[in-house]
Design an enzyme around this catalytic site. Structure first.
Site: not given
Ligand code: FAD
Ligand code: A2P
Length: 370
Positions: A149-150, A328, A368, A370
């Site tokens: 997370y940023s 971003c 950046e 994601y």
């Molecule tokens: P997960 O449980 O990991 O689910 C994600 C997975 O669900 C995906 O990989 C995909 O397989 C599936 N999926 C997602 N959408 C769909 C769809 N519409 N249909 C079907 N399948 C789908 N997030 C923020 O909120 N704020 C930030 O500031 C932020 N900064 C980031 C900075 C960087 C450098 C990076 C790499 C990511 C950042 N993110 C940020 C994103 C964050 O890291 C997570 O990826 C995000 O919160 C989702 O994680 P999760 O565990 O909730 O989802």
């Protein structure tokens, strides 16, 4: 006849000669010693220069007469990976509140963690990210992997005491086979309460760092939570107490293009409006509210449409080598931004596919997504 007095007088007469001989030996020795030290001093960098020259020759076949270059590692002083997944820091949640207004879509929260008990201290700079390891296990019974997370706060934290970190998190939700799926980590983060302990890793990232120059121009293109690093930059530039702390007297132009689905989804809006009032000559804020505004083709208004509207002014800024561009948020916006930049560049007689790699190489194009 030798009298005792004559012998003594003769002996005394030799004293100046003896002193002169000693003085001569001493000064000659000192001069040589000084020369030796000076030679040794100048020899040290010479040895280094040979080392760096060797690298330069092997890489670029530079001529032997080329002046030696001292290569300073870029951003070597920026902290990284103070905490890793095997030994994360357990930070305490200080606050967790919604950033959205009535009628907004989804869930986006501002979450702050206490870092003061971290040892070594988990310090960071604006533009970096941290990792969060959600509690619980995945479908295979293994601990969940970390998500990045940023960081949305400056290094001084929201309370300016220098021992907290804040995030801006959207809960991931999507529909699958008629069922609502909640993202693991984003849901965990949006649900945590003050006092809860959270496993934190990092900090990581050197892609989104701000330049040091106070007269640089900062163009920011953000969608949704992509505002997180930009919020930190803008606080560093315009938040009065933060400015007192950081002594960074920003004198350039900051231009934020912000994409949100509805007005109620605009993040940190009150702060941004205050910065506009206080810094009319240094801050410009352009919104693309996709589900309330339309682009010229009658479609949803995206930040790339706003980029096109401002093509001339934007490219006048980009042509200035003091201008940095930060992108971003949604990965999906990249092709749209690229297309808009291509058209905008064309209007100025420039070729974006040539210009972008040049900006990247110069460390002025920061992405950046994601
Ligand atoms: P997960 O449980 O990991 O689910 C994600 C997975 O669900 C995906 O990989 C995909 O397989 C599936 N999926 C997602 N959408 C769909 C769809 N519409 N249909 C079907 N399948 C789908 N997030 C923020 O909120 N704020 C930030 O500031 C932020 N900064 C980031 C900075 C960087 C450098 C990076 C790499 C990511 C950042 N993110 C940020 C994103 C964050 O890291 C997570 O990826 C995000 O919160 C989702 O994680 P999760 O565990 O909730 O989802
Ligand atoms: P929309 O969802 O109306 O299509 P949030 O993260 O709060 O949902 O905000 C993301 C913003 O980015 C929304 O306004 C969203 O519009 C917009 N958006 C979605 N896809 C793109 C894209 N390809 N390029 C630019 N903006 C996009």
């Amino acid at each position: 006849m030798y009298s005792q007095a004559k012998v003594i007088a003769g002996g005394l007469a030799h004293i100046p000669v003896v002193i002169a001989v000693f003085y001569f030996i001493l000064t000659t020795f000192n001069k040589r010693a000084l020369k030796f030290v000076e030679e040794a001093k100048t020899k040290k960098p010479e040895a280094k220069a040979v080392e760096t020259k060797k690298v330069a020759v092997s890489k670029t076949e530079a001529p032997k007469t080329e002046a030696p270059k001292i290569v300073k590692k870029k951003h070597a002083d920026v902290p990284v990976n103070i905490y890793r997944p095997k030994t994360p820091y357990e930070g305490t949640v200080i606050e967790n509140y919604s950033l959205l207004k009535e009628g907004a879509i989804g869930r986006v929260n501002h979450i702050t963690f206490d870092l003061k008990d971290s040892d070594p201290f988990l310090n960071y700079v604006e533009g970096q990210s941290i990792g969060i390891m959600p509690a619980g296990e995945d479908a295979n019974g293994k601990p969940h992997k970390l998500r990045l997370y940023s960081i949305a706060s400056t290094r001084h934290g929201d309370d300016f005491k220098g021992n907290t970190v804040s995030l801006c998190v959207r809960q991931l939700q999507y529909e699958k086979d008629g069922e609502t799926i909640n993202g693991v980590c984003s849901t965990y983060l949006c649900d945590i309460k003050p006092g809860d302990k959270v496993k934190i890793t990092g900090p990581v990232g050197k892609e989104m760092l701000l330049p040091e120059e106070e007269d640089s121009n900062i163009v920011m293109l953000a969608t949704g939570t992509g505002i997180a690093p930009m919020r930190a930059y803008l606080r560093r530039m315009f938040e009065p107490t933060e400015k007192e702390k950081n002594k960074w007297n920003f004198k350039g132009k900051a231009w934020l293009f912000m994409g949100a689905p509805k007005s109620a989804n605009l993040l940190y809006e009150e702060d941004l409006q205050r910065y506009l009032v206080d810094n009319p000559d240094n801050f410009k804020y352009t919104k693309a509210i996709s589900r309330e505004q339309q682009n010229t083709k009658g479609g949803r208004m995206y930040i790339q449409d706003r980029v096109l509207e401002s093509a001339n002014e934007l490219f006048n800024m980009i042509e200035d080598e003091k201008t940095h561009i930060y992108l971003c948020g949604l990965k999906g916006m990249e092709p749209g931004i690229d297309e808009a930049m291509t058209k905008a560049a064309e209007e100025k007689g420039l070729n974006w596919s040539e210009l972008r790699p040049q900006l990247k190489k110069a460390g002025r194009w920061h992405v950046e997504t994601y």
